[in-house]
Design a protein around this motif. Structure first.
Motif, PDB file in Angstrom:
ATOM      1  N   ASP A   1       0.850  -1.184   0.000  1.00 35.00           N
ATOM      2  CA  ASP A   1       0.000   0.000   0.000  1.00 35.00           C
ATOM      3  C   ASP A   1       0.892   1.242   0.000  1.00 35.00           C
ATOM      4  N   PRO A   2       0.847   2.078  -1.046  1.00 29.23           N
ATOM      5  CA  PRO A   2       1.739   3.244  -1.088  1.00 29.23           C
ATOM      6  C   PRO A   2       1.286   4.400  -0.218  1.00 29.23           C
ATOM      7  N   ARG A   3       0.053   4.377   0.261  1.00 31.86           N
ATOM      8  CA  ARG A   3      -0.485   5.556   0.941  1.00 31.86           C
ATOM      9  C   ARG A   3       0.249   5.911   2.233  1.00 31.86           C
ATOM     10  N   PRO A   4       0.630   4.956   3.079  1.00 31.68           N
ATOM     11  CA  PRO A   4       1.417   5.348   4.257  1.00 31.68           C
ATOM     12  C   PRO A   4       2.748   6.000   3.895  1.00 31.68           C
ATOM     13  N   ALA A   5       3.390   5.500   2.831  1.00 30.26           N
ATOM     14  CA  ALA A   5       4.658   6.105   2.407  1.00 30.26           C
ATOM     15  C   ALA A   5       4.433   7.530   1.923  1.00 30.26           C
ATOM     16  N   LEU A   6       3.366   7.759   1.165  1.00 31.26           N
ATOM     17  CA  LEU A   6       3.069   9.104   0.689  1.00 31.26           C
ATOM     18  C   LEU A   6       2.724  10.034   1.849  1.00 31.26           C
ATOM     19  N   SER A   7       2.021   9.522   2.841  1.00 33.04           N
ATOM     20  CA  SER A   7       1.646  10.345   3.991  1.00 33.04           C
ATOM     21  C   SER A   7       2.868  10.814   4.770  1.00 33.04           C
ATOM     22  N   ARG A   8       3.934  10.005   4.778  1.00 30.73           N
ATOM     23  CA  ARG A   8       5.136  10.383   5.521  1.00 30.73           C
ATOM     24  C   ARG A   8       5.795  11.639   4.978  1.00 30.73           C
ATOM     25  N   LEU A   9       5.542  11.952   3.711  1.00 25.77           N
ATOM     26  CA  LEU A   9       6.206  13.102   3.109  1.00 25.77           C
ATOM     27  C   LEU A   9       5.884  14.395   3.853  1.00 25.77           C
ATOM     28  N   GLY A  10       4.670  14.475   4.413  1.00 27.53           N
ATOM     29  CA  GLY A  10       4.281  15.680   5.124  1.00 27.53           C
ATOM     30  C   GLY A  10       5.099  15.957   6.362  1.00 27.53           C
ATOM     31  N   ALA A  11       5.858  14.950   6.840  1.00 29.57           N
ATOM     32  CA  ALA A  11       6.696  15.130   8.023  1.00 29.57           C
ATOM     33  C   ALA A  11       8.069  15.711   7.695  1.00 29.57           C
ATOM     34  N   LEU A  12       8.393  15.862   6.412  1.00 32.74           N
ATOM     35  CA  LEU A  12       9.695  16.419   6.065  1.00 32.74           C
ATOM     36  C   LEU A  12       9.785  17.878   6.522  1.00 32.74           C
ATOM     37  N   PRO A  13      10.918  18.291   7.063  1.00 29.32           N
ATOM     38  CA  PRO A  13      11.052  19.667   7.544  1.00 29.32           C
ATOM     39  C   PRO A  13      10.790  20.682   6.437  1.00 29.32           C
ATOM     40  N   GLY A  14       9.976  21.670   6.737  1.00 28.74           N
ATOM     41  CA  GLY A  14       9.685  22.723   5.765  1.00 28.74           C
ATOM     42  C   GLY A  14       8.580  22.406   4.794  1.00 28.74           C
ATOM     43  N   ALA A  15       7.882  21.277   4.979  1.00 30.39           N
ATOM     44  CA  ALA A  15       6.808  20.887   4.054  1.00 30.39           C
ATOM     45  C   ALA A  15       5.537  21.661   4.393  1.00 30.39           C
ATOM     46  N   ARG A  16       5.497  22.910   3.980  1.00 38.12           N
ATOM     47  CA  ARG A  16       4.338  23.768   4.268  1.00 38.12           C
ATOM     48  C   ARG A  16       3.057  23.177   3.686  1.00 38.12           C
ATOM     49  N   TYR A  17       3.176  22.477   2.556  1.00 36.29           N
ATOM     50  CA  TYR A  17       2.014  21.867   1.914  1.00 36.29           C
ATOM     51  C   TYR A  17       2.109  20.342   1.955  1.00 36.29           C
ATOM     52  N   GLY A  18       2.467  19.818   3.114  1.00 37.70           N
ATOM     53  CA  GLY A  18       2.520  18.376   3.283  1.00 37.70           C
ATOM     54  C   GLY A  18       1.121  17.793   3.348  1.00 37.70           C
ATOM     55  N   GLY A  19       0.886  16.726   2.593  1.00 37.69           N
ATOM     56  CA  GLY A  19      -0.418  16.075   2.623  1.00 37.69           C
ATOM     57  C   GLY A  19      -0.607  15.166   1.432  1.00 37.69           C
ATOM     58  N   THR A  20      -1.809  14.617   1.320  1.00 37.73           N
ATOM     59  CA  THR A  20      -2.093  13.632   0.282  1.00 37.73           C
ATOM     60  C   THR A  20      -3.462  13.876  -0.344  1.00 37.73           C
ATOM     61  N   LEU A  21      -3.640  13.307  -1.522  1.00 36.52           N
ATOM     62  CA  LEU A  21      -4.941  13.258  -2.192  1.00 36.52           C
ATOM     63  C   LEU A  21      -5.013  11.940  -2.930  1.00 36.52           C
ATOM     64  N   HIS A  22      -6.168  11.269  -2.847  1.00 32.53           N
ATOM     65  CA  HIS A  22      -6.313   9.935  -3.423  1.00 32.53           C
ATOM     66  C   HIS A  22      -7.490   9.893  -4.394  1.00 32.53           C
ATOM     67  N   GLY A  23      -7.380   9.023  -5.372  1.00 36.51           N
ATOM     68  CA  GLY A  23      -8.469   8.757  -6.299  1.00 36.51           C
ATOM     69  C   GLY A  23      -8.498   7.290  -6.651  1.00 36.51           C
ATOM     70  N   ASP A  24      -9.338   6.939  -7.603  1.00 40.35           N
ATOM     71  CA  ASP A  24      -9.473   5.553  -8.018  1.00 40.35           C
ATOM     72  C   ASP A  24      -8.260   5.157  -8.856  1.00 40.35           C
ATOM     73  N   GLY A  25      -7.342   4.388  -8.272  1.00 38.54           N
ATOM     74  CA  GLY A  25      -6.158   3.935  -8.992  1.00 38.54           C
ATOM     75  C   GLY A  25      -4.998   4.914  -8.987  1.00 38.54           C
ATOM     76  N   TRP A  26      -5.064   5.966  -8.172  1.00 36.53           N
ATOM     77  CA  TRP A  26      -3.966   6.927  -8.123  1.00 36.53           C
ATOM     78  C   TRP A  26      -3.913   7.594  -6.756  1.00 36.53           C
ATOM     79  N   ALA A  27      -2.762   8.160  -6.455  1.00 39.82           N
ATOM     80  CA  ALA A  27      -2.584   8.912  -5.212  1.00 39.82           C
ATOM     81  C   ALA A  27      -1.440   9.890  -5.402  1.00 39.82           C
ATOM     82  N   ILE A  28      -1.491  10.999  -4.659  1.00 41.70           N
ATOM     83  CA  ILE A  28      -0.451  12.017  -4.684  1.00 41.70           C
ATOM     84  C   ILE A  28      -0.020  12.300  -3.255  1.00 41.70           C
ATOM     85  N   GLY A  29       1.286  12.364  -3.034  1.00 42.02           N
ATOM     86  CA  GLY A  29       1.836  12.782  -1.758  1.00 42.02           C
ATOM     87  C   GLY A  29       2.706  14.002  -1.969  1.00 42.02           C
ATOM     88  N   CYS A  30       2.584  14.991  -1.094  1.00 42.85           N
ATOM     89  CA  CYS A  30       3.249  16.276  -1.307  1.00 42.85           C
ATOM     90  C   CYS A  30       4.056  16.688  -0.079  1.00 42.85           C
TER      91      CYS A  30
END
Length: 404
Positions: free
Chosen positions: A182-211
């Motif tokens: 499941d890639p979603r926990p890995a994508l969610s971790r990105l928000g913990a990087l220092p300076g990630a003012r826009y840390g977060g995720t968005l999911h859809g059917d068959g895709w996900a984005i981590g920022c």
């Protein structure tokens, strides 16, 4: 046009909404109400379609200068994702190479309402979201071009600058890696990087984005429209900070983009209201120093979301100057599309809009993770140094995704 109504959503487990910019006080009670996804084959103008879809679902953003108040019941707001390709489409620019992740839409709008009771899943603190579930495996990264090809693209931009075709062009590379689990926990971790003012995720059917983006593409609050371009990078050491502050090349590159952003905001601002609130402030993102400025203006009466998106997308700090000419060079040089990167991701709602630029951003499709990284090229750019800078930007993201 693709619309997904969340059929039976009230009977399903409600995931925590982790969209960048979503109101923190509401995240535990948000539930999806409606969704719209756009791809170029659907036709039409994605900026207008997004504005119309939001209005049809209780979010009238046709006049961002009009005061509005967030209500604790009913519609809270919406996630808004705009790819770089969608931004180019909005302004009639060169479309660029095909995306390496076609499962992702080029635009997504997800409307959220308030659920009467909190989500049973308490929001995890980012620092504790340190592990993907059992079975997580990430393969080797495969680049879309070699370091030599990347360096040759930098050389080609310098030649275009010498001809007077452009002043600056942002050049971006891509890499993909296969995964299992499941890639979603890995994508969610990105928000913990220092300076990630826009840390977060968005999911859809068959895709996900981590920022993990530190950069504000556009924010509207209290009647002002704000952008915070980032341009200029050095290692996060004392020497690196001194080098960045002293670099004539980095400052010239940065000021060029600030001027572009001033011009973009002037198109949607009250006459004479554009100002540079802060210039070349050095801030830290992970192991890098980066230079950031703040440009703001008073919102013009009657400014709607669609016109704001056309004025600011794609972001000047990831295109170049002049913007249309830079996008033409990007389309000619980059071997694959920018996918989820170099676009916008964030939140829109009553009286509030906050979109981050999707740098330091990862996309997942059915079997691969995708990352992008690059930098702005000027006449003074050294090709090998630009290749190394892109690798340094991608390294913290790749390292965090590999943790399991």
């Amino acid at each position: 046009m693709r619309k997904n109504g969340p059929t039976g959503v009230e009977t399903l487990p409600r995931p925590l909404i982790d969209v960048p910019g979503a109101p923190p006080s509401c995240r535990g009670v948000l539930v999806e109400r409606a969704r719209y996804e756009w791809r170029p084959a659907d036709g039409g103008d994605p900026a207008t379609l997004a504005e119309q879809f939001l209005a049809a679902h209780g979010l009238d953003l046709t006049d961002l200068a009009r005061p509005a108040t967030h209500q604790p019941t009913g519609v809270c707001g919406a996630a808004l994702y705009v790819s770089a390709a969608a931004g180019a489409h909005m302004i009639g620019a060169a479309p660029g190479a095909p995306t390496p992740a076609p499962a992702l839409p080029e635009l997504a709008v997800v409307v959220y309402g308030h659920h009467p009771s909190p989500s049973p899943a308490a929001p995890p603190a980012p620092a504790r979201a340190a592990r993907s579930g059992p079975g997580w495996w990430l393969g080797d990264w495969r680049e879309s071009w070699t370091p030599r090809q990347h360096a040759d693209a930098v050389t080609a931009v310098r030649a275009a600058i010498a001809r007077g075709d452009v002043y600056q062009v942002n050049v971006v590379g891509h890499a993909a890696a296969r995964y299992l689990g499941d890639p979603r926990p890995a994508l969610s971790r990105l928000g913990a990087l220092p300076g990630a003012r826009y840390g977060g995720t968005l999911h859809g059917d068959g895709w996900a984005i981590g920022c993990a983006s530190p950069e504000t593409l556009v924010e509207v609050t209290d009647g002002r429209v704000i952008t915070r371009p980032i341009k200029g990078t050095r290692p996060a050491t004392a020497a690196g900070r001194r080098e960045l502050l002293a670099s004539a090349k980095e400052r010239a590159e940065h000021v060029m983009i600030v001027d572009l952003e001033r011009n973009d905001l002037a198109r949607v601002a009250r006459t004479g209201s554009v100002r540079v609130d802060e210039l070349f402030a050095v801030r830290r993102w992970c192991d890098l120093w980066q230079a950031e400025s703040t440009v703001s203006a008073a919102v013009a009466d009657g400014l709607g979301l669609a016109d704001l998106l056309r004025a600011t997308c794609p972001g000047g700090s990831v295109t170049g100057a002049p913007k249309l000419a830079a996008l033409a060079r990007i389309a000619a040089l980059e071997p694959v599309g920018r996918g989820a990167s170099m676009g916008a991701l964030g939140w829109v709602g009553p009286g509030r809009l906050d979109l981050g630029l999707t740098i330091r951003t990862v996309a997942a499709d059915a079997d691969r993770l995708h990352v992008w990284a690059g930098g702005g090229i000027t006449w003074d750019s050294d090709p090998d140094a630009e290749v190394a800078e892109a690798a340094a930007k991608a390294a913290p993201v790749r390292a965090l995704l590999a943790t399991g």
